[in-house]
Design a protein around this motif. Sequence first.
Motif, PDB file in Angstrom:
ATOM      1  N   ASN A   1      87.517  -4.267  58.035  1.00 51.33           N
ATOM      2  CA  ASN A   1      87.335  -3.448  56.655  1.00 51.33           C
ATOM      3  C   ASN A   1      86.135  -2.488  56.796  1.00 51.33           C
ATOM      4  O   ASN A   1      85.275  -2.668  57.079  1.00 51.33           O
ATOM      5  CB  ASN A   1      87.125  -4.300  55.565  1.00 51.33           C
ATOM      6  N   LYS A   2      86.566  -1.149  56.870  1.00 49.59           N
ATOM      7  CA  LYS A   2      85.636  -0.098  56.703  1.00 49.59           C
ATOM      8  C   LYS A   2      84.841   0.131  55.148  1.00 49.59           C
ATOM      9  O   LYS A   2      85.731   0.304  54.254  1.00 49.59           O
ATOM     10  CB  LYS A   2      85.903   1.331  57.294  1.00 49.59           C
ATOM     11  N   VAL A   3      83.551   0.115  55.208  1.00 49.38           N
ATOM     12  CA  VAL A   3      82.980   0.493  53.817  1.00 49.38           C
ATOM     13  C   VAL A   3      82.085   1.664  53.982  1.00 49.38           C
ATOM     14  O   VAL A   3      81.127   1.553  54.913  1.00 49.38           O
ATOM     15  CB  VAL A   3      82.081  -0.912  53.517  1.00 49.38           C
TER      16      VAL A   3
ATOM     17  N   ALA B   1      80.617  -3.839  49.280  1.00 47.74           N
ATOM     18  CA  ALA B   1      81.825  -4.506  49.761  1.00 47.74           C
ATOM     19  C   ALA B   1      82.665  -5.345  48.993  1.00 47.74           C
ATOM     20  O   ALA B   1      83.784  -5.892  49.613  1.00 47.74           O
ATOM     21  CB  ALA B   1      81.631  -4.872  51.283  1.00 47.74           C
TER      22      ALA B   1
ATOM     23  N   TYR C   1      83.427  -6.511  58.404  1.00 49.02           N
ATOM     24  CA  TYR C   1      83.180  -5.196  57.566  1.00 49.02           C
ATOM     25  C   TYR C   1      82.507  -4.344  58.369  1.00 49.02           C
ATOM     26  O   TYR C   1      81.254  -4.802  58.995  1.00 49.02           O
ATOM     27  CB  TYR C   1      82.600  -5.517  56.267  1.00 49.02           C
TER      28      TYR C   1
END
Length: 71
Positions: free
Chosen positions: A2-4, A20, A65
């Motif tokens: 997951n990109k934050v 996040a 993340y």
Amino acid sequence: MNKVRIKTDYITLGQFLKLADIVDSGVTAKFIIQDGLVKVNGEVEVRRGKKLYNNDEVTFEDKTYVVQSDH
């Protein structure tokens, strides 16, 4: 993975966990970090003030993340 996205050069680990949606409060972040449940770039991190920069990876409960800085 997951990109934050963050809008600054860096973010602290505690702030990142809230951003996040990994935790719902700073207190929760403090405890999971102190308990050694969070890894940063593959290493257990126990400092919630640890600065995270672009492309740093945070792992918690087998989810990863990635910090994506707009700077």
